[in-house]
Design an enzyme around this catalytic site. Structure first.
Site, PDB file in Angstrom:
ATOM      1  N   ASN A  10     -14.523  -6.318  26.372  1.00 33.05           N
ATOM      2  CA  ASN A  10     -13.333  -5.642  26.873  1.00 33.05           C
ATOM      3  C   ASN A  10     -13.752  -4.658  27.977  1.00 33.05           C
ATOM      4  OD1 ASN A  10     -11.268  -3.731  27.228  1.00 33.05           O
ATOM      5  ND2 ASN A  10     -10.580  -3.882  25.107  1.00 33.05           N
ATOM      6  N   ASP A  70     -15.391  -0.260  16.870  1.00 35.25           N
ATOM      7  CA  ASP A  70     -14.210  -0.973  16.393  1.00 35.25           C
ATOM      8  C   ASP A  70     -13.122   0.070  16.231  1.00 35.25           C
ATOM      9  OD1 ASP A  70     -13.180  -3.612  15.622  1.00 35.25           O
ATOM     10  OD2 ASP A  70     -12.637  -2.559  13.792  1.00 35.25           O
ATOM     11  N   SER A  71     -11.949  -0.268  16.734  1.00 35.23           N
ATOM     12  CA  SER A  71     -10.900   0.728  16.778  1.00 35.23           C
ATOM     13  C   SER A  71      -9.571   0.123  16.369  1.00 35.23           C
ATOM     14  CB  SER A  71     -10.818   1.318  18.183  1.00 35.23           C
ATOM     15  OG  SER A  71     -10.940   0.301  19.147  1.00 35.23           O
ATOM     16  N   PHE A 153      -5.309   1.563  28.169  1.00 32.27           N
ATOM     17  CA  PHE A 153      -5.042   0.176  27.787  1.00 32.27           C
ATOM     18  C   PHE A 153      -4.395   0.156  26.398  1.00 32.27           C
ATOM     19  CE2 PHE A 153      -8.411  -0.690  24.600  1.00 32.27           C
ATOM     20  CZ  PHE A 153      -9.212   0.438  24.779  1.00 32.27           C
ATOM     21  N   GLY A 154      -4.175  -1.038  25.897  1.00 28.65           N
ATOM     22  CA  GLY A 154      -3.671  -1.202  24.527  1.00 28.65           C
ATOM     23  C   GLY A 154      -2.363  -0.455  24.297  1.00 28.65           C
ATOM     24  N   ASP A 156      -1.825   2.725  24.585  1.00 23.38           N
ATOM     25  CA  ASP A 156      -1.775   4.039  25.260  1.00 23.38           C
ATOM     26  C   ASP A 156      -0.402   4.406  25.841  1.00 23.38           C
ATOM     27  OD1 ASP A 156      -4.372   4.736  24.649  1.00 23.38           O
ATOM     28  OD2 ASP A 156      -5.222   4.050  26.541  1.00 23.38           O
ATOM     29  N   HIS A 181     -10.018   9.068  20.152  1.00 16.22           N
ATOM     30  CA  HIS A 181     -10.764   8.615  18.968  1.00 16.22           C
ATOM     31  C   HIS A 181     -12.156   8.113  19.379  1.00 16.22           C
ATOM     32  CE1 HIS A 181      -8.563   5.506  20.977  1.00 16.22           C
ATOM     33  NE2 HIS A 181      -8.975   4.528  20.214  1.00 16.22           N
ATOM     34  N   ARG A 182     -12.222   7.425  20.511  1.00 10.01           N
ATOM     35  CA  ARG A 182     -13.507   6.860  20.991  1.00 10.01           C
ATOM     36  C   ARG A 182     -14.432   7.985  21.456  1.00 10.01           C
ATOM     37  NH1 ARG A 182     -11.174   3.357  23.548  1.00 10.01           N
ATOM     38  NH2 ARG A 182     -11.326   1.867  21.849  1.00 10.01           N
TER      39      ARG A 182
HETATM   40  P1  IMP Z   1     -11.050  -3.619  18.873  1.00 15.87           P
HETATM   41  O1  IMP Z   1     -11.782  -2.354  18.616  1.00 15.87           O
HETATM   42  O2  IMP Z   1     -11.606  -4.344  20.053  1.00 15.87           O
HETATM   43  O3  IMP Z   1     -10.907  -4.478  17.656  1.00 15.87           O
HETATM   44  O4  IMP Z   1      -9.605  -3.176  19.376  1.00 15.87           O
HETATM   45  C1  IMP Z   1      -8.461  -3.150  18.584  1.00 15.87           C
HETATM   46  C2  IMP Z   1      -7.208  -2.939  19.370  1.00 15.87           C
HETATM   47  O5  IMP Z   1      -6.803  -1.591  19.140  1.00 15.87           O
HETATM   48  C3  IMP Z   1      -7.259  -3.085  20.879  1.00 15.87           C
HETATM   49  O6  IMP Z   1      -7.083  -4.391  21.301  1.00 15.87           O
HETATM   50  C4  IMP Z   1      -6.072  -2.232  21.305  1.00 15.87           C
HETATM   51  O7  IMP Z   1      -4.864  -2.943  21.153  1.00 15.87           O
HETATM   52  C5  IMP Z   1      -6.116  -1.112  20.276  1.00 15.87           C
HETATM   53  N1  IMP Z   1      -6.898   0.002  20.814  1.00 15.87           N
HETATM   54  C6  IMP Z   1      -8.185   0.322  20.555  1.00 15.87           C
HETATM   55  N2  IMP Z   1      -8.564   1.397  21.258  1.00 15.87           N
HETATM   56  C7  IMP Z   1      -7.490   1.757  21.981  1.00 15.87           C
HETATM   57  C8  IMP Z   1      -7.269   2.808  22.924  1.00 15.87           C
HETATM   58  O8  IMP Z   1      -8.162   3.594  23.273  1.00 15.87           O
HETATM   59  N3  IMP Z   1      -6.032   2.863  23.437  1.00 15.87           N
HETATM   60  C9  IMP Z   1      -5.032   2.014  23.100  1.00 15.87           C
HETATM   61  N4  IMP Z   1      -5.199   1.001  22.266  1.00 15.87           N
HETATM   62  C10 IMP Z   1      -6.415   0.876  21.694  1.00 15.87           C
END
Ligand code: IMP
Length: 200
Positions: A10, A70-71, A153-154, A156, A181-182
């Protein structure tokens, strides 16, 4: 300079992690730069397990020190959903970030506001199979019905930070890369800090 592989395909995450860790004397590389095609299935039961699973897979493929995260987004009224399934949440095939946001809003419309939510991130730094550091970070906010802002992204654009009166997508990278969070998970990754500052 020491090199660390980011265990993610990503580009948004890569950009964010690079900005957050810009103060450390390390060079971050993306899997694509090394011609790596690794896409592990996230079968873990926790953010930590998924992060570790990604770190191990990319380390096995490269032999390099690896940084994984992982988030996910946990919405109180949905019992913590989408959580671990934040990326795969929308049932639409090939869903975009926008589709995922729309789907989340559709699940909340009609429910009492505010729609409290928390972003979670578990970061793992793996130097070798037995030398691993991990750290968890969160940020609290509210999901809103309208899309606001174009950064990030995501989720946000629909993640509103009440203390700032703006969404994460409106606040942009200077704010997000200090308070997300990151950012918080990476700030607690002591092994990465000490290893990067050690002489070769
Ligand atoms: P993963 O950590 O790649 O499994 O991400 C999980 C999903 O959580 C991502 O595809 C986003 O949809 C959402 N996500 C994770 N981090 C963020 C962020 O910093 N902002 C917004 N959405 C997030």
């Amino acid at each position: 300079m020491k090199t660390v592989l980011i265990a993610s395909n990503n580009d948004h995450k890569y950009e964010e992690i690079s900005a957050i860790l810009a103060h450390l004397p390390i060079r971050l590389v993306k899997p694509a730069e090394l011609g790596l095609n690794v896409d592990p299935t996230e079968t873990g039961a926790t953010y930590f397990e998924n992060s570790l699973l990604k770190a191990r897979a990319f380390h096995q493929a490269s032999g390099m020190p690896v940084l994984a995260d992982d988030s996910g987004l946990e919405v109180e009224l949905l019992g913590g959903e989408p959580g671990l399934h934040s990326h795969r949440f929308s049932p639409k095939p090939g869903a975009s970030d926008h589709d995922r946001c729309l789907y989340l809003i559709s699940k909340l419309v009609g429910k009492p506001k505010p729609w409290h939510a928390t972003f979670h991130c578990h970061a793992v730094f793996l130097i070798s199979p037995t030398l691993i550091g991990a750290s968890h970070g969160t940020v609290r906010g509210e999901i809103i019905e309208e899309f606001r802002g174009s950064n990030g992204f995501g989720y946000d654009p629909i993640f509103f930070v009440p203390s700032e009166g703006k969404t994460m997508a409106e606040l942009g990278s200077p704010y997000k890369n200090k308070n997300s969070h990151r950012a918080r998970a990476l700030a607690g990754l002591d092994l990465l800090k000490s290893w990067s500052l050690e002489a070769d």
